[in-house]
Design an enzyme around this catalytic site. Structure first.
Site: not given
Length: 380
Positions: A28, A110, A131, A133, A159, A256, A280, A283
């Site tokens: 991961y 995150s 951050q 999402y 992001t 970002k 990223h 990823r």
């Protein structure tokens, strides 16, 4: 123990971390997506950035401090957000937030961390970035912003380069499922990593607690390892979303995941405070150029401060990014390799490695200040 004698470089920390965390966790942390060609291009592109050595400059005592987003920092780097950080090493978010506070560098939490903003706020001093999402629901979005602000986070990072889950084949083969649960296969791996296992036993199996707080009523089964509860709640952002966040966030606002100059220019027109150049770390998409190869064109398109990540493995890489127009550098995985290798001692050691590497290389090229770096670039 002299950590610099045993672990002088990131490669040494990675090697020890791989032995100390279970294989499925390593996959991961360490994997990219596809054939991982973008991750290799990130490294190759950084290696192509050359700086001219200097002779007869006398003693050089480099100053690595900087001013960024109206704040003074002792170094031009910080701790980037990593999802499920607490799975990689127990209490990773707390350890890293405390290091950020002590060292005076940004720590970015995150959205899909294993701890909520309210739990991290008291640990991070005045160094908190959050951050996001982007949630589909305006109500959830506004509540998340309010919680981050109330917890003391002063900088918001949106992001924008994750419109869908990437496949991350290595991660899938590793056997991680969402939400994380220990199958017999994974338990056998855990048994070989006692320090990790004892830490997880004390904290409980990590979950995305912020996401869970908004998803309690959703009835879902196990998700693919590269997707998670957050994908059920979040949107693929557009320019209207950027405008809405700018209107609702009272503080510095960073976008970002930008590699296109036109995106940076439009973000500046909408009142964004900084652009984060990143692919990223390979990823998300395996057909992307090396992130550092996009930095100069983004720099030419905007007057905004630029953050850079993707592929940074030491102080020399930080200097390369700054020489090409970045104002600040963030790293995510490197801090977690350090945690996996050395536990709570890892972040301070990795920080010291970076500073020593920057100072040594600045002396080699005759750069007394970070502003001298562009002038030491070798034209390719």
């Amino acid at each position: 123990m002299d950590l610099h004698a045993r672990y002088p470089a990131l490669s040494d920390l990675k090697a020890r971390a791989r032995r100390r965390i279970p294989h499925f966790v390593w996959e991961y942390l360490d994997s990219a997506t596809g054939a991982e060609a973008t991750a290799r291009r990130n490294r190759a592109a950084l290696d192509r950035v050359l700086l001219c050595p200097a002779a007869l400059r006398g003693e050089v005592a480099p100053d690595v401090s900087c001013r960024f987003l109206e704040r003074d920092y002792p170094v031009p780097f910080g701790i980037a957000p990593v999802g499920m950080s607490g799975l990689i090493w127990p209490e990773a978010e707390v350890i890293l937030a405390r290091h950020g506070a002590k060292a005076g560098i940004p720590y970015c939490l995150s959205t899909v961390a294993t701890m909520v903003p309210e739990a991290i706020g008291p640990k991070m001093g005045d160094q908190g970035w959050f951050q996001m999402y982007p949630p589909k629901s305006a109500d959830i979005r506004d509540d998340m912003l309010a919680r981050a602000k109330a917890a003391g986070f002063h900088t918001l990072v949106l992001t924008v380069d994750v419109p869908a889950a990437s496949r991350r084949e290595r991660q899938t083969r590793g056997g991680l499922v969402q939400p994380p649960r220990l199958t017999p296969r994974l338990l056998a791996q855990v048994a070989c990593c006692p320090a990790w296992a004892l830490g997880i036993q004390a904290t409980g199996m990590p979950r995305m607690r912020l996401m869970d707080s908004y998803a309690e009523d959703l009835k879902v089964g196990p998700l693919p390892s590269t997707a998670h509860m957050g994908y059920l709640l979040r949107a693929a952002p557009d320019w209207d979303y950027v405008s809405a966040l700018r209107d609702r966030w009272d503080g510095a606002f960073v976008v970002k995941g930008v590699t296109e100059p036109e995106v940076a220019a439009r973000a500046e027109a909408l009142g964004v405070d900084a652009i984060w150049v990143s692919n990223h770390a390979g990823r998300q998409f395996d057909g992307a150029p090396g992130a550092i190869d996009t930095l100069s064109t983004v720099r030419a398109a905007t007057t905004l401060p630029l953050i850079f990540d993707s592929g940074i493995e030491g102080g020399l890489d930080i200097l390369r990014a700054l020489a090409l127009g970045a104002d600040f550098v963030m790293m995510g995985r490197a801090w977690h390799y350090a945690l996996g290798a050395l536990g709570r001692d890892g972040p301070a050691h990795w920080h010291d490695v970076l500073v020593k590497d920057m100072e040594s290389n600045m002396a080699q090229i005759g750069a007394r200040h970070l502003a001298d770096l562009p002038g030491r670039l070798v034209d390719s």
